[in-house]
Design a protein around this motif. Structure first.
Motif, PDB file in Angstrom:
ATOM      1  N   TYR A   6       0.850  -1.180   0.000  1.00 36.16           N
ATOM      2  CA  TYR A   6       0.000   0.000   0.000  1.00 36.16           C
ATOM      3  C   TYR A   6       0.886   1.231   0.000  1.00 36.16           C
ATOM      4  CZ  TYR A   6      -3.440   3.529   1.209  1.00 36.16           C
ATOM      5  OH  TYR A   6      -4.229   4.654   1.189  1.00 36.16           O
ATOM      6  N   ARG A   8       0.659   5.683  -0.433  1.00 40.45           N
ATOM      7  CA  ARG A   8      -0.240   6.835  -0.458  1.00 40.45           C
ATOM      8  C   ARG A   8       0.568   8.118  -0.407  1.00 40.45           C
ATOM      9  NH1 ARG A   8      -1.802  10.445   2.944  1.00 40.45           N
ATOM     10  NH2 ARG A   8      -0.868   9.411   4.723  1.00 40.45           N
ATOM     11  N   PHE A  34      -1.490  -1.405  -4.045  1.00 38.99           N
ATOM     12  CA  PHE A  34      -2.668  -0.538  -4.071  1.00 38.99           C
ATOM     13  C   PHE A  34      -2.234   0.862  -3.657  1.00 38.99           C
ATOM     14  CE2 PHE A  34      -3.970  -4.850  -3.597  1.00 38.99           C
ATOM     15  CZ  PHE A  34      -5.072  -4.960  -4.429  1.00 38.99           C
ATOM     16  N   THR A  35      -2.740   1.867  -4.369  1.00 43.31           N
ATOM     17  CA  THR A  35      -2.284   3.235  -4.129  1.00 43.31           C
ATOM     18  C   THR A  35      -3.447   4.207  -3.994  1.00 43.31           C
ATOM     19  OG1 THR A  35      -2.143   3.715  -6.501  1.00 43.31           O
ATOM     20  CG2 THR A  35      -0.161   2.818  -5.453  1.00 43.31           C
ATOM     21  N   LEU A  48      -7.094   1.791  -0.679  1.00 41.10           N
ATOM     22  CA  LEU A  48      -7.145   1.110   0.616  1.00 41.10           C
ATOM     23  C   LEU A  48      -8.395   0.242   0.718  1.00 41.10           C
ATOM     24  CD1 LEU A  48      -5.913   0.657   3.429  1.00 41.10           C
ATOM     25  CD2 LEU A  48      -7.186   2.673   4.198  1.00 41.10           C
ATOM     26  N   LEU A  51      -7.805  -2.853  -1.252  1.00 38.33           N
ATOM     27  CA  LEU A  51      -6.862  -3.707  -0.519  1.00 38.33           C
ATOM     28  C   LEU A  51      -7.585  -4.472   0.592  1.00 38.33           C
ATOM     29  CD1 LEU A  51      -3.961  -4.644   0.216  1.00 38.33           C
ATOM     30  CD2 LEU A  51      -3.774  -2.567   1.607  1.00 38.33           C
ATOM     31  N   ILE A  61       0.675  -7.135   4.563  1.00 40.98           N
ATOM     32  CA  ILE A  61       0.626  -5.862   3.836  1.00 40.98           C
ATOM     33  C   ILE A  61       1.902  -5.095   4.171  1.00 40.98           C
ATOM     34  CG2 ILE A  61      -0.571  -3.668   3.551  1.00 40.98           C
ATOM     35  CD1 ILE A  61      -3.127  -5.130   4.529  1.00 40.98           C
ATOM     36  N   VAL A  63       3.966  -1.520   3.883  1.00 38.56           N
ATOM     37  CA  VAL A  63       3.801  -0.077   3.715  1.00 38.56           C
ATOM     38  C   VAL A  63       5.174   0.534   3.958  1.00 38.56           C
ATOM     39  CG1 VAL A  63       2.545   1.979   4.485  1.00 38.56           C
ATOM     40  CG2 VAL A  63       1.455  -0.255   4.642  1.00 38.56           C
ATOM     41  N   LEU A  69      -0.052   4.827   5.985  1.00 40.76           N
ATOM     42  CA  LEU A  69      -1.269   4.035   6.170  1.00 40.76           C
ATOM     43  C   LEU A  69      -2.408   4.899   6.690  1.00 40.76           C
ATOM     44  CD1 LEU A  69      -2.598   1.253   5.985  1.00 40.76           C
ATOM     45  CD2 LEU A  69      -1.813   0.801   8.306  1.00 40.76           C
TER      46      LEU A  69
END
Length: 192
Positions: A6, A8, A34-35, A48, A51, A61, A63, A69
């Protein structure tokens, strides 16, 4: 065990490249990353949410950093508890933290609280800096692109607000605002 990733960033102008590269180097397949390009405080995080639907018990997961997160302690803890209830561990690459077990969750709680306190301090310093700059006469916001003197000159010549707006390609409400501001200034000058 499947690895998911993940990443972001807070705004659409920022790049996810560094985070995605780190996730791939850690062994996450590109189709399992996943972004989101949205503030962590936003509840509308499609990456998210997707995900959350994809992970299953035993998955991990990854990060890159703790603050990617979630934005605050409550959000971070809620997400970690949600993943933990599914039997999914979360590992933070840069921080060397994993939520496996009680000790991992305790460390994450403490670190996210520290990160939240730091963000508050940054916001306070930014606010203080803005206030200090305002006291020194710094003006914030968009620079004016309208020549106020032209509006006032045309008005003094007897041109109506609608014609001034047309000639200068501005809104009529802007003409009225400039005239109103000028009248307020004139009143202040006349009544010191």
């Amino acid at each position: 065990m499947r690895l998911f990733g993940y990443a972001r960033v807070s705004t659409s102008q920022q790049s996810l490249d560094i985070q995605v590269k780190a996730l791939k180097e850690a062994g996450v397949k590109a189709n399992r990353i996943f972004t989101d390009k949205v503030s962590g405080s936003s509840t509308n995080r499609k990456g998210l949410d997707l995900l959350r639907m994809k992970v299953e018990e035993g998955d991990v997961i990854l990060v890159k950093k703790l603050d990617r997160l979630g934005r605050d302690t409550a959000d971070m803890i809620q997400l970690i508890k949600e993943f933990d209830a599914q039997g999914v561990a979360v590992r933070f690459i840069d921080d060397g933290i994993c939520t496996d077990g009680e000790m991992g969750q305790m460390v994450v709680t403490i670190l996210s609280a520290v990160a939240q306190a730091e963000r508050r301090r940054i916001m306070e310093r930014t606010s203080e800096g803005r206030q200090e700059a305002k006291l020194k006469g710094v003006r914030f916001g968009r620079r004016r692109t309208i020549d106020r003197n032209s509006v006032l000159a045309l008005h003094r010549e007897g041109t109506g607000a609608t014609d001034i707006a047309r000639q200068l390609s501005i809104a009529r409400s802007t003409v009225y605002k400039i005239l109103e501001d000028e009248n307020s200034l004139s009143t202040c000058r006349a009544n010191p």
